[in-house]
Design a protein around this motif. Structure first.
Motif, short mmCIF file in Angstrom:
data_model
loop_
_atom_site.label_atom_id
_atom_site.label_comp_id
_atom_site.label_asym_id
_atom_site.label_seq_id
_atom_site.Cartn_x
_atom_site.Cartn_y
_atom_site.Cartn_z
N VAL A 225 -6.21 9.83 -17.54
CA VAL A 225 -6.09 10.07 -16.15
C VAL A 225 -6.77 8.85 -15.57
CG1 VAL A 225 -6.90 11.33 -14.11
CG2 VAL A 225 -6.44 12.64 -16.08
N THR A 226 -7.84 8.15 -16.02
CA THR A 226 -8.29 6.88 -15.56
C THR A 226 -7.16 5.97 -15.66
OG1 THR A 226 -10.46 7.80 -16.29
CG2 THR A 226 -10.31 5.25 -16.01
N LEU A 227 -6.50 5.88 -16.98
CA LEU A 227 -5.67 4.80 -17.09
C LEU A 227 -4.36 4.90 -16.04
CD1 LEU A 227 -5.40 4.62 -21.02
CD2 LEU A 227 -6.11 2.99 -19.37
N LEU A 228 -4.01 6.26 -15.84
CA LEU A 228 -3.09 6.54 -14.84
C LEU A 228 -3.37 5.79 -13.51
CD1 LEU A 228 -1.59 9.63 -16.10
CD2 LEU A 228 -0.50 7.55 -16.32
N PHE A 229 -4.39 6.25 -13.01
CA PHE A 229 -5.22 5.77 -11.81
C PHE A 229 -4.98 4.24 -11.73
CE2 PHE A 229 -8.79 4.21 -9.59
CZ PHE A 229 -8.39 4.54 -8.19
N LEU A 230 -5.50 3.54 -12.65
CA LEU A 230 -5.72 2.26 -12.92
C LEU A 230 -4.15 1.54 -12.59
CD1 LEU A 230 -6.76 -0.65 -13.62
CD2 LEU A 230 -6.43 -0.04 -15.84
N PHE A 231 -3.10 1.99 -13.49
CA PHE A 231 -2.02 1.48 -13.36
C PHE A 231 -1.21 1.91 -11.80
CE2 PHE A 231 -2.07 1.88 -17.90
CZ PHE A 231 -2.55 0.71 -18.05
N THR A 232 -1.74 3.12 -11.27
CA THR A 232 -1.02 3.41 -9.86
C THR A 232 -1.64 2.26 -8.92
OG1 THR A 232 -1.06 5.65 -10.30
CG2 THR A 232 -1.15 4.93 -8.00
N PHE A 233 -2.91 1.98 -9.04
CA PHE A 233 -3.38 0.97 -8.21
C PHE A 233 -2.71 -0.38 -8.11
CE2 PHE A 233 -6.83 -1.69 -6.57
CZ PHE A 233 -7.12 -1.22 -5.16
N VAL A 234 -2.83 -0.84 -9.42
CA VAL A 234 -2.37 -2.28 -9.71
C VAL A 234 -1.08 -2.29 -9.56
CG1 VAL A 234 -4.11 -2.85 -11.36
CG2 VAL A 234 -2.02 -1.99 -12.18
N ASN A 235 0.09 -1.44 -9.80
CA ASN A 235 1.39 -1.40 -9.25
C ASN A 235 1.41 -1.24 -7.75
OD1 ASN A 235 2.25 -1.52 -12.05
ND2 ASN A 235 2.62 0.68 -12.25
N PHE A 236 0.88 -0.42 -7.17
CA PHE A 236 0.66 -0.77 -5.77
C PHE A 236 0.59 -1.84 -5.12
CE2 PHE A 236 -2.02 -0.46 -1.64
CZ PHE A 236 -0.89 0.10 -0.91
N LEU A 237 -0.49 -2.79 -5.70
CA LEU A 237 -0.84 -4.16 -5.46
C LEU A 237 0.10 -5.08 -5.72
CD1 LEU A 237 -4.62 -3.94 -5.53
CD2 LEU A 237 -3.29 -3.85 -3.33
N TRP A 238 0.81 -4.96 -7.19
CA TRP A 238 1.48 -6.29 -7.62
C TRP A 238 2.95 -6.06 -7.48
CZ3 TRP A 238 -1.24 -6.18 -13.31
CH2 TRP A 238 -2.32 -6.78 -13.21
N ASP A 239 3.55 -5.06 -7.68
CA ASP A 239 4.89 -4.82 -7.74
C ASP A 239 5.69 -5.27 -6.46
OD1 ASP A 239 4.33 -3.50 -10.12
OD2 ASP A 239 6.43 -2.48 -10.15
N PRO A 240 5.10 -4.90 -5.30
CA PRO A 240 5.81 -5.56 -3.90
C PRO A 240 5.76 -6.98 -3.94
CG PRO A 240 4.41 -3.62 -3.29
CD PRO A 240 3.93 -3.95 -4.85
N LEU A 241 4.82 -7.65 -4.50
CA LEU A 241 4.69 -9.16 -4.59
C LEU A 241 5.75 -9.73 -5.33
CD1 LEU A 241 0.69 -9.58 -5.36
CD2 LEU A 241 2.03 -9.65 -3.19
N PHE A 242 5.96 -9.12 -6.51
CA PHE A 242 7.20 -9.59 -7.39
C PHE A 242 8.69 -9.11 -6.89
CE2 PHE A 242 3.96 -8.96 -10.87
CZ PHE A 242 3.73 -10.48 -11.03
N ALA A 243 8.76 -7.74 -6.31
CA ALA A 243 9.92 -7.51 -5.58
C ALA A 243 10.29 -8.04 -4.38
CB ALA A 243 10.13 -6.00 -5.69
N ILE A 244 9.43 -8.38 -3.49
CA ILE A 244 9.85 -8.63 -1.91
C ILE A 244 9.24 -10.05 -1.76
CG2 ILE A 244 9.35 -7.89 0.25
CD1 ILE A 244 8.96 -5.11 -0.65
N VAL A 245 7.90 -10.16 -1.92
CA VAL A 245 7.29 -11.22 -1.39
C VAL A 245 7.53 -12.69 -2.20
CG1 VAL A 245 5.04 -12.56 -0.97
CG2 VAL A 245 5.15 -10.07 -0.78
N THR A 246 7.80 -12.47 -3.54
CA THR A 246 8.19 -13.62 -4.31
C THR A 246 9.46 -14.10 -3.93
OG1 THR A 246 6.52 -13.14 -5.90
CG2 THR A 246 8.10 -14.93 -6.64
#
Length: 426
Positions: A225-246
């Motif tokens: 559960v801790t790992l899933l929470f970690l990836f939820t948080f970093v995906n929330f912050l990282w993915d839009p940077l790659f998909a939209i902002v970059t």
């Protein structure tokens, strides 16, 4: 090793993925370029909504798809998913050739592709442990991820070339055909369901029951559960940077060409492929206790440095072109280490009867907040400096891995005694 190479089923799985993912990578680069080239000032917002529609359906239906995959023939699911994807893209191609394509069509097609692609991905990840033995899992995971990133790399580069030479409609046509060829490739897989259900059982299964079953399992395994929470948080912050902002920054702030855009975007895939080959040959490189912590820190630092040319108000030159490509390449290297280590760990820990459900709910959780991030960025992009997105997101990730004790501890001690297979299954 020899037995693994002779495993024709896995070869057909990788072959089918290679064909469809290559076409899909070319399609993604052409779709992004098409949207950013539309007249008007809402291109960034449209691109953000494409990301939302590309993730939200998979997030909402993740648990249901996992239960569905666990009960039905995974081979047939893969084939039908590719046929649905191919038909959808070919319909888009027809609309584009006849100048009938609108943003609404793109969003609806993206929604369909999201569900079919998520279903295919869950089926593949659930099938791999059934056709390979335990010793082959890390190699299989590495090979599976290598195919994904290698095709992404080729697709990005070829996508830029094809868009420059032939235009977006032709690229859409290629993608639609690639899905159908992938379905043909997958039809040669020899596979029998590991879990057999009669028709009454299939009709009686409850998605709520599936959710309760996987929730009960996770409640006894707090580290998962801790790992899933970690990836939820970093995906929330990282993915839009790659998909939209970059993409927005490269097209709007630096006015690059389609070919340059494809090469820069392909930097991530190149780094990922090189690292995957290296880690496959030398698996001890990613066996250390701190590999997750170090990988997340390194990815975050590379993303943070992405803002430097923006802060310095640089223009597109040979140096900035290579700088962006190298930063994405570094990101790809450490993403490979992170993905291989965590994917292998999950495959070792999750019981066979729960793999589909787990991959479904993990997809929903890890991607669950990304649509919200896409909406937020879509409304802010163009109104505030683009560098602010990179800096803010990275500072938050640094805060998580350094100052949240449970996250910091688990990322540094994945192979510690508390995370042994025995303790996780109790």
């Amino acid at each position: 090793m020899k037995n693994f190479i002779k495993n024709k089923n896995f070869t057909f799985i990788l072959g089918g993925k290679l064909i469809s993912l290559l076409g899909n990578a070319v399609y993604q680069i052409s779709l992004t370029w098409y949207i950013l080239s539309l007249p008007g000032s809402n291109n960034g917002k449209i691109l953000s909504w494409v990301m939302v529609f590309g993730l939200a359906p998979a997030v909402v239906s993740g648990t249901m798809l996992g239960g569905f995959v666990d009960r039905y023939n995974k081979k047939k699911i893969m084939i039908y998913a590719d046929i649905l994807s191919g038909s959808t893209v070919l319909l888009l191609t027809y609309l584009l050739f006849n100048q009938l394509l609108t943003p609404i069509h793109i969003l609806l097609a993206t929604c369909v592709l999201s569900i079919s692609t998520a279903t295919l991905s869950i089926a593949v990840r659930s099938m791999i442990p059934e056709i390979l033995n335990f010793e082959e899992l890390q190699w299989a995971t590495s090979s599976n991820l290598l195919v994904e990133r290698f095709t992404n790399l080729l697709g990005m580069i070829f996508g830029g070339i094809l868009v420059s030479l032939l235009g977006v409609p032709f690229v859409f046509l290629l993608n639609g055909m690639s899905f159908l060829f992938s379905a043909l490739f997958e039809s040669f897989i020899h596979y029998e369901c590991a879990n057999r259900f009669d028709e009454n059982q299939k009709q009686k299964f409850s998605y709520i029951q599936d959710f309760r079953e996987i929730s009960a399992y996770l409640s006894k395994n707090i580290h998962l559960v801790t790992l899933l929470f970690l990836f939820t948080f970093v995906n929330f912050l990282w993915d839009p940077l790659f998909a939209i902002v970059t993409p927005y920054v490269l097209k709007t702030d630096f006015d690059i060409t389609p070919l340059q855009f494809g090469i820069i975007e392909g930097g991530f895939g190149m780094g990922f492929c090189i690292a995957t080959l290296c880690f496959s040959k030398y698996p001890k490189l990613i066996a250390g206790k701190r590999i997750i912590f170090f990988s997340i820190f390194s990815i975050n630092t590379a993303i943070f440095l992405f803002s430097a040319p923006l802060l310095l108000s640089l223009t597109v030159t040979t140096y900035t072109f290579f700088y962006f490509a190298i930063m994405l390449m570094i990101t790809g290297v450490f993403s490979a280490a992170l993905n291989i280590r965590v994917s292998t760990y999950f495959q070792e820990m999750i019981p066979e009867s729960l793999r589909g459900k787990f991959h479904g709910i993990s997809t929903s959780l890890s991607l669950g907040l990304i649509p919200l991030a896409g909406i937020i960025i879509g409304n802010l992009i163009g109104k505030i400096p683009s560098s602010a997105f990179f800096i803010t997101s990275c500072l938050l990730v640094y805060g998580l891995i350094f100052f949240v004790p449970s996250i910091s501890r688990i990322t540094k001690d994945l192979q510690g005694e508390e995370l042994s297979p025995v303790s996780l299954k109790q």
